[in-house]
Structure formats: C-alpha cells, structure tokens
Design an enzyme around this catalytic site. Structure first.
Site, PDB file in Angstrom:
ATOM      1  N   SER A 278     -15.395 -39.887 -35.994  1.00 48.90           N
ATOM      2  CA  SER A 278     -15.732 -40.700 -35.048  1.00 48.90           C
ATOM      3  C   SER A 278     -16.374 -42.087 -36.229  1.00 48.90           C
ATOM      4  O   SER A 278     -16.885 -42.677 -35.785  1.00 48.90           O
ATOM      5  CB  SER A 278     -16.497 -40.931 -33.616  1.00 48.90           C
TER       6      SER A 278
ATOM      7  N   ARG B 266     -36.229 -26.432 -25.022  1.00 49.10           N
ATOM      8  CA  ARG B 266     -36.454 -26.717 -23.983  1.00 49.10           C
ATOM      9  C   ARG B 266     -37.598 -25.318 -23.793  1.00 49.10           C
ATOM     10  O   ARG B 266     -38.872 -26.115 -23.054  1.00 49.10           O
ATOM     11  CB  ARG B 266     -35.393 -27.074 -22.840  1.00 49.10           C
TER      12      ARG B 266
ATOM     13  N   CYS C 268     -30.981 -32.556 -16.494  1.00 49.82           N
ATOM     14  CA  CYS C 268     -30.705 -33.245 -15.375  1.00 49.82           C
ATOM     15  C   CYS C 268     -31.400 -33.286 -13.921  1.00 49.82           C
ATOM     16  O   CYS C 268     -32.108 -34.152 -13.815  1.00 49.82           O
ATOM     17  CB  CYS C 268     -29.295 -33.998 -15.552  1.00 49.82           C
TER      18      CYS C 268
ATOM     19  N   GLN D 180     -23.898 -32.062  -7.956  1.00 45.65           N
ATOM     20  CA  GLN D 180     -24.514 -32.695  -9.052  1.00 45.65           C
ATOM     21  C   GLN D 180     -22.851 -33.414  -9.506  1.00 45.65           C
ATOM     22  O   GLN D 180     -21.907 -32.629  -9.372  1.00 45.65           O
ATOM     23  CB  GLN D 180     -24.602 -31.525 -10.496  1.00 45.65           C
TER      24      GLN D 180
ATOM     25  N   ARG E 103     -21.691 -28.272  -8.685  1.00 47.75           N
ATOM     26  CA  ARG E 103     -20.950 -29.478  -8.587  1.00 47.75           C
ATOM     27  C   ARG E 103     -20.576 -30.155  -7.775  1.00 47.75           C
ATOM     28  O   ARG E 103     -18.998 -29.681  -6.541  1.00 47.75           O
ATOM     29  CB  ARG E 103     -20.093 -28.909  -9.701  1.00 47.75           C
TER      30      ARG E 103
ATOM     31  N   HIS F 210     -26.829 -37.434  -9.733  1.00 48.85           N
ATOM     32  CA  HIS F 210     -27.103 -36.235  -8.932  1.00 48.85           C
ATOM     33  C   HIS F 210     -27.763 -36.475  -7.787  1.00 48.85           C
ATOM     34  O   HIS F 210     -28.827 -37.086  -7.537  1.00 48.85           O
ATOM     35  CB  HIS F 210     -27.462 -35.749  -9.648  1.00 48.85           C
TER      36      HIS F 210
END
Length: 341
Positions: free
Chosen positions: A40, A101, A132, A159, A237, A244
């Site tokens: 990129s 986390r 999220c 989600q 999903r 969500h």
C-alpha cells in the site's frame, strides 16, 4: 501544541475509520502518519473532509521515536511484531487487535465505563481496545450495574460481516448478487453461505463448545466491568454489512424496573435510548451506521428471573466497536497523561 499521531493499518476498514474520526473530532494532532504493508506504500488517503491528503508509508521501516500515540488496526500478527517496537521507542500504543486484551499489564479500556484503568498503560506503554461486541454491551451495562449490581448476563449477538473485514463484506455482496442471477455460491471467508443466512460461529471453536468470540465477551466484560458478573454468550454472523445488534437478558442483585432502567439509560454517557412501544419505535443496524452512540431499545422486565431486564442494543461496530473507542482512548490519554502545551 498538538500530538504526533500514527495510524497503523490505515488502509483497512477500521484504519480508514480511525483516520476519518480523528478529523471529524478535530483531534489535536500536529502531524499524522498513516502506515500499512509494503503493497500500500504511496497510496493517498484523504484526512476526513478536510481536503488534506496523507501518503501511506511502510510500517516495516517506520521509526516511532518522537511520535506520541500509535493507533493500531493491523491485526494480531503485525501487532505482535510492531506494537512492542513502537512502545519501546516511547510511543503509546492503542491496539484494536485481541493480542493484549487479557494481558494483566495492559489496561482494557472503554472510556465511558472504566476510564481510571487507563493509568495502567505505563507498565508496557500499551492500551487495548476491546472486542466490538463487548464494547457496545458494557456501555449499556455500566449504568445499570451502578444502580442495581448485575449478577448474570445472557447475550445473543447479531454481528455484521464488516466484523470480518473487507473480505467478509465482499463475500456477502458477491453471494447476494450470485443468488439473484442463479449462479452457484461458494463460501470462502465464512464457513457457510452468509447471504440470506445466519451462521452461529465466529472465530474458532474451543474445547467446551463455545467459540473464541463468545469467550472474548465473557472474559473482557469481567476485566472491564466486574469480575463477578457471569456472562453466557452466543455469537452469530448475520447478512448485514455494518452494525452489530445484541439481545440482552440481565439479572440483577437488586430490584430495578424497566422505567427506572429507561431513565438511567436516557442520561448515560455514550447511550442513546430509542424505546417507543410502537411500530418502528426501536433502532436497527441501518440506522446506527455512521453514529458513535450505543442505541438501546425494547427495555422490558424479564419475569422469568427475580430482578430481570431484557433489552435490545445496536451500534456501528466499525465506530464504537473499534475506531471511535480507540480515538476516545487517545483523547482520554491526552487529557490525563500526555498533556501538551
């Protein structure tokens, strides 16, 4: 005098959103660097609606010395290599991956919920952004927990495919188009067809039959909000591009009515209560896209348990679930610990 800010993984869904939100919220940045992989390099990105263009640089060769904050949205593998490097060079890392986390030396922060935890960043110079689906849930739970003390949460998520990145969004689009014209559908990113379907499987399966996404919601909620809260999650999903949704059943130690909960949520930071008991008197993912709020609807008492409530929770997962929360952490860090001028 402003900050020198780095966005790592700037060309991905979350990285682009971070860049846009930094501009939108007029984050006090004197200089911004946007980094990505070598493929990129040289790509130009607009800095929000400012007309200012930023040229993408190579993450592998970037020197973080002298930069104040690095917002990482690069995935766990790149983060594993470059976040410790940035932190060791004096740049505070705010990481969107799952890598740090549950590290006891890394604070896991949602500014509306546990702002004081941010002070722990000094141990490793790293702050973690939660999953999220966890982020929006704890924003909804925090004010209710303060009032009546939550014992147990049962959550089912709906989600969107953007949680799986650009490849997930592309797969939903391509499969939907193929079905309309009668072409065959072959899953690539997901384990089964996602168009016109739902898949009760996000991330890998664990030995107890839960998935890693479900495990994240359990352990992250305990770390952010209260280790005593019991959480049972089923993560699904659904064929939605962005946003969500969650159905929450909450059991409290103390009595709380639906009306009390509505009054509390109406005033809670980061929450927007839209709860009219009529057709359309609730929020769906389409309406939450592009907004930073966690929307709450369908608040009602749950008669199957003592002191129970049920509610519906919706948020833009690319914003509050990721990019916006990261920028809010940066703002909190600046106010409390990295004051300039």
């Amino acid at each position: 005098m402003g900050y020198r800010v780095v966005v790592v993984g700037a060309t991905g869904n979350v990285g682009r959103e971070i860049v846009n939100i930094l501009a939108e919220r007029e984050f006090p940045a004197d200089e911004i660097a946007v980094l990505a992989s070598s493929r990129s390099i040289g790509t130009e990105m607009e800095y929000g609606d400012t007309g200012r263009m930023l040229k993408v640089k190579n993450l592998d060769h970037f020197d973080f010395t002298g930069w104040d904050i690095a917002l990482f949205a690069a995935g766990s593998e790149a983060t594993r290599i470059h976040a410790p490097r940035a932190a060791s060079q004096g740049c505070v890392v705010i990481d969107n991956s799952s890598l740090y986390r549950m590290d006891p030396d890394v604070p896991l922060v949602v500014p509306e919920v546990n702002p004081d935890a941010i002070a722990g960043y000094k141990a490793r110079n790293i702050i973690a952004n939660p999953n999220c689906s966890t982020a929006q849930m704890v924003v909804a739970l925090k004010p209710l927990h303060d009032k009546a003390k939550i014992k147990r949460v049962v959550v089912s998520t709906y989600q969107s495919v953007s949680g799986a990145g650009k490849d997930g969004m592309d797969e939903l689009f391509e499969q939907s188009r193929a079905i309309f014209v009668g072409d065959s559908v072959e899953p690539r990113k997901f384990t089964k067809q996602i168009a016109f379907n739902v898949i009760p499987h996000i991330d890998v399966f664990l030995d107890d039959g839960s998935t890693k996404e479900e495990w994240k919601m359990v352990v992250e909620t305990k770390k952010i909000l209260d280790p005593k809260i019991k959480v049972q999650a089923t993560c699904v999903r659904v064929p939605v591009f962005v946003g969500h949704s969650e159905s929450l059943n909450i059991e409290f130690e103390n009595e709380i009515s639906a009306t009390e909960a509505q009054d509390i949520l109406r005033e809670a930071p980061g929450v927007m209560l839209v709860d009219k008991r009529e057709d359309g008197g609730y929020v769906t993912p389409v309406e939450a896209v592009g907004d930073g709020a966690t929307y709450i609807s369908r608040v009602r008492e749950d008669p199957t348990v003592e002191n129970g409530l049920a509610l519906w929770c919706v948020s833009d997962n690319l914003r509050k679930g990721a990019a916006l929360n990261a920028v809010q952490i940066a703002e909190l860090l600046g106010r409390r610990h990295l004051k300039k001028g």
